[in-house]
Design an enzyme around this catalytic site. Structure first.
Site, short mmCIF file in Angstrom:
data_model
loop_
_atom_site.label_atom_id
_atom_site.label_comp_id
_atom_site.label_asym_id
_atom_site.label_seq_id
_atom_site.Cartn_x
_atom_site.Cartn_y
_atom_site.Cartn_z
CG HIS A 24 9.27 24.29 -19.61
ND1 HIS A 24 8.87 24.29 -20.93
CD2 HIS A 24 9.37 22.97 -19.26
CE1 HIS A 24 8.75 23.05 -21.37
NE2 HIS A 24 9.03 22.23 -20.37
CB SER A 63 6.73 21.86 -25.56
OG SER A 63 7.45 22.35 -24.48
NE ARG A 110 3.01 19.00 -17.55
CZ ARG A 110 3.21 18.68 -18.80
NH1 ARG A 110 2.97 19.54 -19.74
NH2 ARG A 110 3.64 17.49 -19.14
CE LYS A 122 12.42 12.85 -26.18
NZ LYS A 122 11.90 13.59 -25.01
O1 PNS Z 1 11.22 17.62 -21.47
P1 PNS Z 1 11.31 16.13 -21.48
O2 PNS Z 1 11.31 15.61 -22.90
O3 PNS Z 1 10.25 15.49 -20.61
O4 PNS Z 1 12.74 15.76 -20.83
C1 PNS Z 1 13.15 14.43 -20.75
C2 PNS Z 1 14.62 14.34 -20.31
C3 PNS Z 1 15.51 15.20 -21.20
C4 PNS Z 1 14.77 14.83 -18.88
C5 PNS Z 1 15.02 12.84 -20.40
O5 PNS Z 1 14.69 12.35 -21.65
C6 PNS Z 1 16.51 12.60 -20.17
O6 PNS Z 1 16.99 12.75 -19.07
N1 PNS Z 1 17.23 12.21 -21.24
C7 PNS Z 1 18.65 11.93 -21.16
C8 PNS Z 1 18.92 10.42 -21.32
C9 PNS Z 1 18.96 9.69 -20.00
O7 PNS Z 1 19.70 10.03 -19.10
N2 PNS Z 1 18.13 8.63 -19.90
C10 PNS Z 1 18.07 7.77 -18.75
C11 PNS Z 1 17.41 8.39 -17.54
S1 PNS Z 1 15.73 8.06 -17.45
#
Ligand code: PNS
Length: 165
Positions: free
Chosen positions: A17, A132, A94, A41
């Site tokens: 990150h 993570s 990645r 989560k």
């Molecule tokens: O680090 P991560 O868990 O891969 O991040 C995922 C994240 C936070 C980017 C994604 O879950 C997110 O954008 N969540 C917010 C909810 C949302 O907007 N969902 C619809 C779009 S796909």
């Protein structure tokens, strides 16, 4: 001024990150690291802890904190971007394994708001295998992740997960 939102669970932030954030600072004037606030989560670290650990990792790395904000969000990411007046979502890639999930999210976000563009930065190849979740698992089982996460993160992981704790 280009303002990018760098969203994620950051549970916790890793060197992968950090490499995305550092590269992002080359392209964007301001970056908001947006920590997902979603207790469903079942994160290891609370959102407050993740913000504090991320801040400490950024300061330790000596990044330009005047251009970085650390915040949390819940609900739809595109709505958060709109509230923050940001037009760019920054995500890291990645291996190919990330691609399908990221493509799906980028297209869904574009469907929801065509004014917001998702931009991808390739993670530093030294950290291609770092996530993570894997760092937490390795630490929980007594392995050394000190070269894969920023020093403040290593300390926090050991305090929470070191076997025998
Ligand atoms: O680090 P991560 O868990 O891969 O991040 C995922 C994240 C936070 C980017 C994604 O879950 C997110 O954008 N969540 C917010 C909810 C949302 O907007 N969902 C619809 C779009 S796909």
């Amino acid at each position: 001024m280009t303002h990018a939102i760098y969203p994620g669970s950051f549970d916790p932030i890793t060197n992968g990150h950090m490499s995305i954030l550092e590269s992002g600072l080359v392209s964007f004037d301001r970056i908001t690291v947006a920590v997902l606030n979603n207790e469903k989560k079942q994160p290891l670290f609370s959102v407050e802890e993740r913000i504090e650990i991320t801040r400490s990792a950024i300061e330790t790395r000596g990044l330009d904190t005047s251009r970085i904000e650390i915040d949390s969000f819940d609900g739809l990411l595109v709505n958060y971007c709109q509230r923050k007046n940001a037009t760019v979502i920054l995500r890291g890639l990645r291996a190919v394994a990330d691609f399908e999930y990221e493509l799906q999210m980028a297209n869904m976000n574009r469907h929801l708001n065509t004014d917001i563009v998702t931009t991808f930065i390739m993670a530093n190849d030294a950290y291609f295998y770092v996530s993570s979740n894997l760092c937490k698992e390795v630490c929980r089982l007594g392995g050394d992740v000190s070269k894969l996460v920023p020093p403040p993160v290593d300390a926090r992981l050991l305090a929470k997960l070191k076997p025998g704790k």
